[in-house]
Design a protein around this motif. Sequence first.
Motif, mmCIF file in Angstrom:
data_model
loop_
_atom_site.group_PDB
_atom_site.id
_atom_site.type_symbol
_atom_site.label_atom_id
_atom_site.label_comp_id
_atom_site.label_asym_id
_atom_site.label_seq_id
_atom_site.Cartn_x
_atom_site.Cartn_y
_atom_site.Cartn_z
ATOM 1 N N UNK A 18 -3.747 7.380 -12.227
ATOM 2 C CA UNK A 18 -5.136 6.946 -12.022
ATOM 3 C C UNK A 18 -5.377 6.696 -10.538
ATOM 4 N N UNK A 19 -4.461 5.981 -9.897
ATOM 5 C CA UNK A 19 -4.616 5.704 -8.464
ATOM 6 C C UNK A 19 -4.587 6.996 -7.655
ATOM 7 N N UNK A 20 -3.720 7.920 -8.048
ATOM 8 C CA UNK A 20 -3.619 9.192 -7.332
ATOM 9 C C UNK A 20 -4.906 10.001 -7.487
ATOM 10 N N UNK A 21 -5.456 10.017 -8.690
ATOM 11 C CA UNK A 21 -6.685 10.764 -8.946
ATOM 12 C C UNK A 21 -7.850 10.196 -8.146
ATOM 13 N N UNK A 22 -7.903 8.875 -8.028
ATOM 14 C CA UNK A 22 -9.002 8.231 -7.309
ATOM 15 C C UNK A 22 -8.860 8.465 -5.813
ATOM 16 N N UNK A 23 -7.620 8.432 -5.335
ATOM 17 C CA UNK A 23 -7.356 8.774 -3.950
ATOM 18 C C UNK A 23 -7.679 7.706 -2.928
ATOM 19 N N UNK A 24 -7.863 6.492 -3.337
ATOM 20 C CA UNK A 24 -8.120 5.407 -2.386
ATOM 21 C C UNK A 24 -6.947 4.430 -2.417
ATOM 22 N N UNK A 25 -6.984 3.494 -1.516
ATOM 23 C CA UNK A 25 -5.902 2.515 -1.409
ATOM 24 C C UNK A 25 -6.345 1.209 -2.066
ATOM 25 N N UNK A 26 -5.603 0.796 -3.087
ATOM 26 C CA UNK A 26 -5.915 -0.417 -3.829
ATOM 27 C C UNK A 26 -4.689 -1.310 -3.893
ATOM 28 N N UNK A 27 -4.919 -2.563 -4.156
ATOM 29 C CA UNK A 27 -3.844 -3.512 -4.410
ATOM 30 C C UNK A 27 -3.580 -3.480 -5.918
ATOM 31 N N UNK A 28 -2.585 -2.703 -6.368
ATOM 32 C CA UNK A 28 -2.377 -2.528 -7.804
ATOM 33 C C UNK A 28 -2.118 -3.831 -8.553
ATOM 34 N N UNK A 29 -1.417 -4.755 -7.937
ATOM 35 C CA UNK A 29 -1.138 -6.028 -8.604
ATOM 36 C C UNK A 29 -2.428 -6.818 -8.819
ATOM 37 N N UNK A 30 -3.288 -6.836 -7.811
ATOM 38 C CA UNK A 30 -4.565 -7.541 -7.939
ATOM 39 C C UNK A 30 -5.456 -6.866 -8.980
#
Length: 88
Positions: A18-30
């Motif tokens: 999901x994170x790869x598809x979105x392509x932005x930088x997120x704080x996965x734990x948050x």
Amino acid sequence: MSEPIEVGIVSYTLSADVYERIGADFDPEAVDDAILAELNRNVPRGVVVHRNGKAFAEPEVAEVARGIDWQHLLAQIDVEQILADHSR
């Protein structure tokens, strides 16, 4: 006071895909914490999902908790907004 009863396991975290598809930088734990908090706001009183995904219920609501449609509850969460709130 009775001990809570384990009533299921909920896969609430977003996958790396999901994170790869979105392509932005997120704080996965948050993001995971925010999804979990929203999920716990939407379950019946006496039911709680822990960070490890295990769902527990007070004995008096255990049968109701076993019947929860977790996928339906998760689908109600605005993940897009949570991602927007936790981008880096």
